[in-house]
Write an enzyme that holds these catalytic residues in place. Sequence first.
Site, PDB file in Angstrom:
ATOM      1  N   HIS A 306       0.871  -1.333  -0.081  1.00  0.00           N
ATOM      2  CA  HIS A 306       0.003   0.007   0.158  1.00  0.00           C
ATOM      3  C   HIS A 306       1.027   1.323  -0.047  1.00  0.00           C
ATOM      4  O   HIS A 306       1.930   1.492   0.720  1.00  0.00           O
ATOM      5  CB  HIS A 306      -1.058   0.141   1.077  1.00  0.00           C
ATOM      6  N   ASP A 363      -7.695  -5.298   0.221  1.00  0.00           N
ATOM      7  CA  ASP A 363      -8.254  -6.365  -0.951  1.00  0.00           C
ATOM      8  C   ASP A 363      -8.067  -7.614  -0.795  1.00  0.00           C
ATOM      9  O   ASP A 363      -8.356  -8.526  -1.341  1.00  0.00           O
ATOM     10  CB  ASP A 363      -7.880  -5.843  -2.260  1.00  0.00           C
TER      11      ASP A 363
HETATM   12  N1  CMC Z   1       3.798  -7.859  -4.691  1.00  0.00           N
HETATM   13  C1  CMC Z   1       5.359  -8.101  -4.845  1.00  0.00           C
HETATM   14  N2  CMC Z   1       6.222  -6.966  -4.813  1.00  0.00           N
HETATM   15  C2  CMC Z   1       5.593  -5.759  -4.508  1.00  0.00           C
HETATM   16  C3  CMC Z   1       4.011  -5.715  -4.161  1.00  0.00           C
HETATM   17  C4  CMC Z   1       3.404  -6.850  -4.320  1.00  0.00           C
HETATM   18  N3  CMC Z   1       2.283  -6.948  -4.239  1.00  0.00           N
HETATM   19  N4  CMC Z   1       3.840  -4.408  -3.944  1.00  0.00           N
HETATM   20  C5  CMC Z   1       4.801  -3.572  -4.100  1.00  0.00           C
HETATM   21  N5  CMC Z   1       6.026  -4.611  -4.375  1.00  0.00           N
HETATM   22  C6  CMC Z   1       7.354  -4.148  -4.417  1.00  0.00           C
HETATM   23  C7  CMC Z   1       7.823  -3.470  -5.654  1.00  0.00           C
HETATM   24  O1  CMC Z   1       8.059  -4.329  -6.741  1.00  0.00           O
HETATM   25  C8  CMC Z   1       8.990  -2.664  -5.504  1.00  0.00           C
HETATM   26  O2  CMC Z   1       9.850  -3.190  -5.201  1.00  0.00           O
HETATM   27  P1  CMC Z   1      11.238  -2.523  -5.541  1.00  0.00           P
HETATM   28  O3  CMC Z   1      11.743  -1.677  -4.598  1.00  0.00           O
HETATM   29  O4  CMC Z   1      12.267  -3.890  -5.543  1.00  0.00           O
HETATM   30  O5  CMC Z   1      11.454  -1.932  -7.053  1.00  0.00           O
HETATM   31  C9  CMC Z   1       8.359  -2.175  -4.012  1.00  0.00           C
HETATM   32  O6  CMC Z   1       7.647  -3.402  -3.441  1.00  0.00           O
HETATM   33  C10 CMC Z   1       7.813  -0.830  -3.889  1.00  0.00           C
HETATM   34  O7  CMC Z   1       6.496  -1.008  -4.788  1.00  0.00           O
HETATM   35  P2  CMC Z   1       6.084   0.244  -5.248  1.00  0.00           P
HETATM   36  O8  CMC Z   1       5.041  -0.319  -6.590  1.00  0.00           O
HETATM   37  O9  CMC Z   1       6.992   1.265  -5.828  1.00  0.00           O
HETATM   38  O10 CMC Z   1       4.960   0.650  -4.234  1.00  0.00           O
HETATM   39  P3  CMC Z   1       3.698   1.851  -4.669  1.00  0.00           P
HETATM   40  O11 CMC Z   1       3.270   2.358  -3.414  1.00  0.00           O
HETATM   41  O12 CMC Z   1       4.040   2.696  -5.782  1.00  0.00           O
HETATM   42  O13 CMC Z   1       2.362   0.806  -4.962  1.00  0.00           O
HETATM   43  C11 CMC Z   1       0.597  -0.814  -4.787  1.00  0.00           C
HETATM   44  C12 CMC Z   1       1.337   0.318  -4.251  1.00  0.00           C
HETATM   45  C13 CMC Z   1      -0.452  -1.077  -3.940  1.00  0.00           C
HETATM   46  C14 CMC Z   1       0.358  -0.198  -6.137  1.00  0.00           C
HETATM   47  C15 CMC Z   1       1.409  -1.982  -5.029  1.00  0.00           C
HETATM   48  O14 CMC Z   1       2.110  -2.571  -3.712  1.00  0.00           O
HETATM   49  C16 CMC Z   1       0.862  -3.257  -5.470  1.00  0.00           C
HETATM   50  O15 CMC Z   1       0.850  -3.131  -7.047  1.00  0.00           O
HETATM   51  N6  CMC Z   1       0.187  -4.059  -4.675  1.00  0.00           N
HETATM   52  C17 CMC Z   1      -0.599  -4.983  -5.335  1.00  0.00           C
HETATM   53  C18 CMC Z   1      -2.045  -4.486  -6.055  1.00  0.00           C
HETATM   54  C19 CMC Z   1      -3.008  -4.291  -4.774  1.00  0.00           C
HETATM   55  O16 CMC Z   1      -3.217  -5.097  -3.889  1.00  0.00           O
HETATM   56  N7  CMC Z   1      -3.531  -3.160  -4.959  1.00  0.00           N
HETATM   57  C20 CMC Z   1      -4.531  -2.879  -3.928  1.00  0.00           C
HETATM   58  C21 CMC Z   1      -4.018  -1.389  -2.850  1.00  0.00           C
HETATM   59  S1  CMC Z   1      -5.175  -1.164  -1.623  1.00  0.00           S
HETATM   60  C22 CMC Z   1      -6.584  -1.018  -2.225  1.00  0.00           C
HETATM   61  C23 CMC Z   1      -6.684   0.531  -2.892  1.00  0.00           C
HETATM   62  O17 CMC Z   1      -6.251   1.502  -2.459  1.00  0.00           O
HETATM   63  O18 CMC Z   1      -7.516   0.273  -3.842  1.00  0.00           O
END
Ligand code: CMC
Length: 428
Positions: A306, A363
């Site tokens: 998140h 989720d």
């Molecule tokens: N599985 C594996 N690796 C992950 C995941 C995951 N679910 N989420 C983040 N990472 C890794 C990502 O690859 C990155 O690694 P590195 O630093 O080595 O490049 C690091 O963690 C930081 O990730 P980010 O994508 O830069 O983080 P963000 O804040 O931009 O994204 C997020 C947040 C929710 C989009 C992301 O964690 C994600 O894609 N999660 C899975 C989808 C999900 O469950 N979404 C629902 C969010 S909660 C409900 C809502 O708000 O709608």
Amino acid sequence: MAETAQLRIGDKTFELPIIEGTEGERAIDITNLRRDAGVITLDPGYANTGSCQSAITFIDGDRGILRYRGIEIEDLAANSTFLEVAYLLVYGHLPTTAEFDAFTDSITFHTMIHEDFKRFFGAMPKDAHPMAACSAAIGALATFYPDSLDPRDPRQVEISVHRLIAKFPTMAAYSYKHSIGQPFMYPRNDLGYVANFLYMLFGTPCEEYEVDPVIKKAIHLLLILHADHEQNCSTSTVRIVGSSMVNLFSAISAGIQALWGPSHGGANQAVIEMLAAIRDQGLTAKEFVEKAKRGDESVRLMGFGHRVYKNFDPRMKIIKKACSDVLDKLGTRTKLLEIAMELEEIALKDDYFVSRKLYPNVDFYSGVIYNAIGTPSNLFTALFALGRLPGWIAQWMELHADPQFKIGRPRQIYTGPTLTAYTPIENR
Ligand code: CMC
């Protein structure tokens, strides 16, 4: 004197006001930075940018705190109903009995949709995703109510707000009924908001449908937990679209599209599909977690991570418990819940997830509940949208009441070619 921050660029120093919120959050106000210093700030993904001041929802991502209008989410989840939370978000305070009765009556009165809307749903392909259908349908409300589209007329706004909250369940249910070829069920105003929604989804004209109180309670809870989450992707979309002075229906329609993405609300559908794929491919939870650690965006552990919560998501804690309770009460403990719990346990001990502060989010378990009560997976995100609706509405209303109201219009740093002469086609 009010506190300021100093920014030095070359030999010039600029004073920037510091703004403080009621919970002590601080921000550097850069409103006049470009005018005074000729520079802008750059913040891809807006991870560090406050887009507004808001009195609706407070989140402390490090401590796992979520409050609507100052009230803890745990308190609301234990004691309130979805319509009461909707009132709280939209009007800013908990309703008195008289206020709540009047609100409930008005919502109940508006549940039906225009008969011609049936043809609207009927015109869509059978496999139309409910999020696409709902977004289109909400946008189309503007064509049925051209007399109430002025975002600055309080009476027109109020009636649009009530129509939206009242009609969204009917529209979501119609989109589902169309997809399975069953007749649309007219709303029943003798039932409460959630019971009526379940009836429109799962009832048929052939037999009595009895609303299961366990399921009704679970849906109330899920809707409450989703009701607002400050400036997330879909809410920011509603605000930025709304800032063009377009009507409420159009802004909400755009918000629904933003929510659909798997990185946002669409994650609830993606989680259940991930769990089913693990089960069907005979993978172990450990094998899947290893795959999700490769950094390949197409294989993430969905329902984990998140932007704001870096310790735990308080909504997930409540849902996990509800999930266990609901499945026990219904006697349907599923393989999918087992896999989810195993994935969670492994990931929470794994350095990849721990070091990146990736925890299960709202989720991760919600889909397991929806699945156990018989909701098709492509409807999950529409349920999220129904829950988020009062939050979007409250944020849109707050935007319009803001004395600093402006059209949303970020800037950019241009990195393309510098001045280039046009080359006639024969010389290329
Ligand atoms: N599985 C594996 N690796 C992950 C995941 C995951 N679910 N989420 C983040 N990472 C890794 C990502 O690859 C990155 O690694 P590195 O630093 O080595 O490049 C690091 O963690 C930081 O990730 P980010 O994508 O830069 O983080 P963000 O804040 O931009 O994204 C997020 C947040 C929710 C989009 C992301 O964690 C994600 O894609 N999660 C899975 C989808 C999900 O469950 N979404 C629902 C969010 S909660 C409900 C809502 O708000 O709608």
